[in-house]
Design a protein around this motif. Sequence first.
Motif, short mmCIF file in Angstrom:
data_model
loop_
_atom_site.label_atom_id
_atom_site.label_comp_id
_atom_site.label_asym_id
_atom_site.label_seq_id
_atom_site.Cartn_x
_atom_site.Cartn_y
_atom_site.Cartn_z
N GLU A 1 4.73 9.63 -3.52
CA GLU A 1 4.23 8.91 -2.34
C GLU A 1 2.86 8.28 -2.63
O GLU A 1 2.61 7.12 -2.28
N LEU A 2 2.01 9.02 -3.29
CA LEU A 2 0.69 8.48 -3.62
C LEU A 2 0.82 7.26 -4.54
O LEU A 2 0.07 6.29 -4.41
N SER A 3 1.80 7.30 -5.44
CA SER A 3 1.96 6.14 -6.34
C SER A 3 2.26 4.88 -5.51
O SER A 3 1.69 3.83 -5.75
N HIS A 4 3.12 4.99 -4.52
CA HIS A 4 3.42 3.82 -3.67
C HIS A 4 2.14 3.34 -2.96
O HIS A 4 1.86 2.14 -2.89
N LYS A 5 1.39 4.29 -2.45
CA LYS A 5 0.15 3.94 -1.72
C LYS A 5 -0.83 3.21 -2.65
O LYS A 5 -1.51 2.27 -2.24
N ILE A 6 -0.87 3.66 -3.90
CA ILE A 6 -1.82 3.03 -4.83
C ILE A 6 -1.35 1.63 -5.23
O ILE A 6 -2.17 0.70 -5.31
N TYR A 7 -0.04 1.45 -5.47
CA TYR A 7 0.43 0.09 -5.79
C TYR A 7 0.03 -0.87 -4.65
O TYR A 7 -0.33 -2.01 -4.90
N ALA A 8 0.13 -0.38 -3.41
CA ALA A 8 -0.19 -1.25 -2.27
C ALA A 8 -1.70 -1.49 -2.13
O ALA A 8 -2.13 -2.55 -1.70
N ALA A 9 -2.49 -0.48 -2.50
CA ALA A 9 -3.93 -0.55 -2.22
C ALA A 9 -4.74 -1.22 -3.33
O ALA A 9 -5.74 -1.87 -3.06
N ALA A 10 -4.30 -1.03 -4.57
CA ALA A 10 -5.13 -1.46 -5.70
C ALA A 10 -5.20 -2.98 -5.79
O ALA A 10 -4.28 -3.69 -5.37
N ALA B 1 0.44 2.80 3.76
CA ALA B 1 -0.31 2.91 5.02
C ALA B 1 0.04 1.79 6.00
O ALA B 1 0.18 2.02 7.20
N ASP B 2 0.17 0.56 5.47
CA ASP B 2 0.52 -0.58 6.33
C ASP B 2 1.46 -1.49 5.57
O ASP B 2 1.21 -1.82 4.42
N ASN B 3 2.52 -1.92 6.25
CA ASN B 3 3.46 -2.83 5.58
C ASN B 3 2.93 -4.26 5.64
O ASN B 3 2.21 -4.62 6.56
N TYR B 4 3.31 -5.05 4.64
CA TYR B 4 2.86 -6.45 4.62
C TYR B 4 3.86 -7.27 3.82
O TYR B 4 4.67 -6.74 3.08
N LYS B 5 3.80 -8.57 4.05
CA LYS B 5 4.63 -9.48 3.27
C LYS B 5 3.75 -10.55 2.66
O LYS B 5 2.52 -10.52 2.84
N THR B 6 4.37 -11.53 2.00
CA THR B 6 3.57 -12.52 1.28
C THR B 6 2.57 -13.20 2.21
O THR B 6 1.40 -13.36 1.86
#
Length: 473
Positions: free
Chosen positions: A356-365, A259-264
Amino acid sequence: MKVLHLSAECYPVAKVGGLGDVVGALPKYQVLEGADAVVAIPFYDRKFTREKSFEILFSSTIFLADQELHYQILKENTNALGFELLLVKIPGLLDREEVYCYPDENEQFIAYQLAVLDWIIKQEVKVDILHCHDHHSGLVPYLVKYSKKFNSLAHIPTVCTIHNGQYQGWMSWNDFRYIPEPEEEHNGMLDWGGTINKLAASVKCCWAYTTVSPGYLEELKHDSNGLEFLFELEQGKGIGILNGIDPDIWNPETDPMIADNYKTSSVTRGKQLNKAFICKQFHLDKNKPLFAFIGRLVHEKGVDKLLEAVKEVLSQENPDINVLILGSGEKHLEEELVYIKNNYPNINVFVGYNEELSHKIYAAADFILMPSRVEPCGLNQLYALKYGTVPVVRSTGGLKDSIKDIDEENGYGIRFDNCETWDIINAIERSKKLYFDKTQLKNIRKVMMALDFSWNKSAKQYINLYKRLIETA
Ligand code: ADP
């Protein structure tokens, strides 16, 4: 150095689990190291093969027992994956949608292996290493040694990589007729416990075998679904090389699927936004810690125990965590999941496969749960690290090799010893404590995201192994 990888899976053409990720990435990094890495997989009727164009490199026929089969070797035209991709097409047998689970799986994967070897011989393709992944290409080391039809290739070193020793490709001796021109005095090389065992044959006949983590190399000698003695005997040929991840695909800074990109430097905010997105979609509370599980719903992943633990935690009054589960697999586990979703608060599930959902979950969880009974390497925990998501893992196989507990110096994950309900609950309690200590969580996320689990190092280790084998050839 020309390395030919043989595998049932290769991301993004066909992926069911970690095998697909590895075969879709390792060859790319081998090419960057100067090797000519080529992948040959069966042709499947899937999105990738429908959308891309292919050149027919070669057409011919093979015999599977007394059945004549036409095959084509197709080459993907655009080098889309960063290495040469070949697809073996056998109409009616290999051009189906699913990767596994057809009743004629033996015929499928044997025909695939025969076609590849037939093509190498008839076209005089120069190959320096035959690298076989799991049992689906496990007959190749045997065939080049002990089938008169193919033993002109016996000088080519064979490497077998064990991604998962639980699945061994058992086949009845009634189907021995599929093996062309065998040297019958070597039938023992195919056998383990009275059946043809393709993984055992691969380990016996290959020049070297690798496991996807050093820890798993040791573990196989004590726990490998009946092959313990074989791994003890053959240990001199074994080497453990930890899988890597492909940051071109798994990187929160550039990942187009999240949903949103981010870095460290923006991890706290980035994860908040991703979490808010997914919590809205799955009706969860973004103010509570989010625990996720992504994977095949099978016994070896400890899903039964995980669900017991989740039920226990969520049956407390006003539970203070969210749980989100993405997976598919054994029917009874899928049904249990749906039951829990319908009867407990703060949990949602997606039964099925969704990249796609797997990527979203790695980012969200906030946390990725992995209570695995067996985990040869595990990629989920490596993706989690990259996305600043704390892995909560059972100490086994590759999980033990890649995750350091927060109680150790410079630790960044949560580990527990047993795949048991109360161990999992205890790990969830420890995770909650970490979640509410915002300073420690922030620091740990930074440590995790700075870790380097890319393929560069492992690709070099494979190439060194190939060089060593070629020198002795
Ligand atoms: P295994 O190969 O045993 O299934 P790994 O941890 O090595 O386990 O690799 C699992 C890979 O498959 C990861 O990329 C994970 O994100 C992906 N995966 C597993 N199940 C699903 C699913 N239901 N939907 C999307 N991706 C999945």
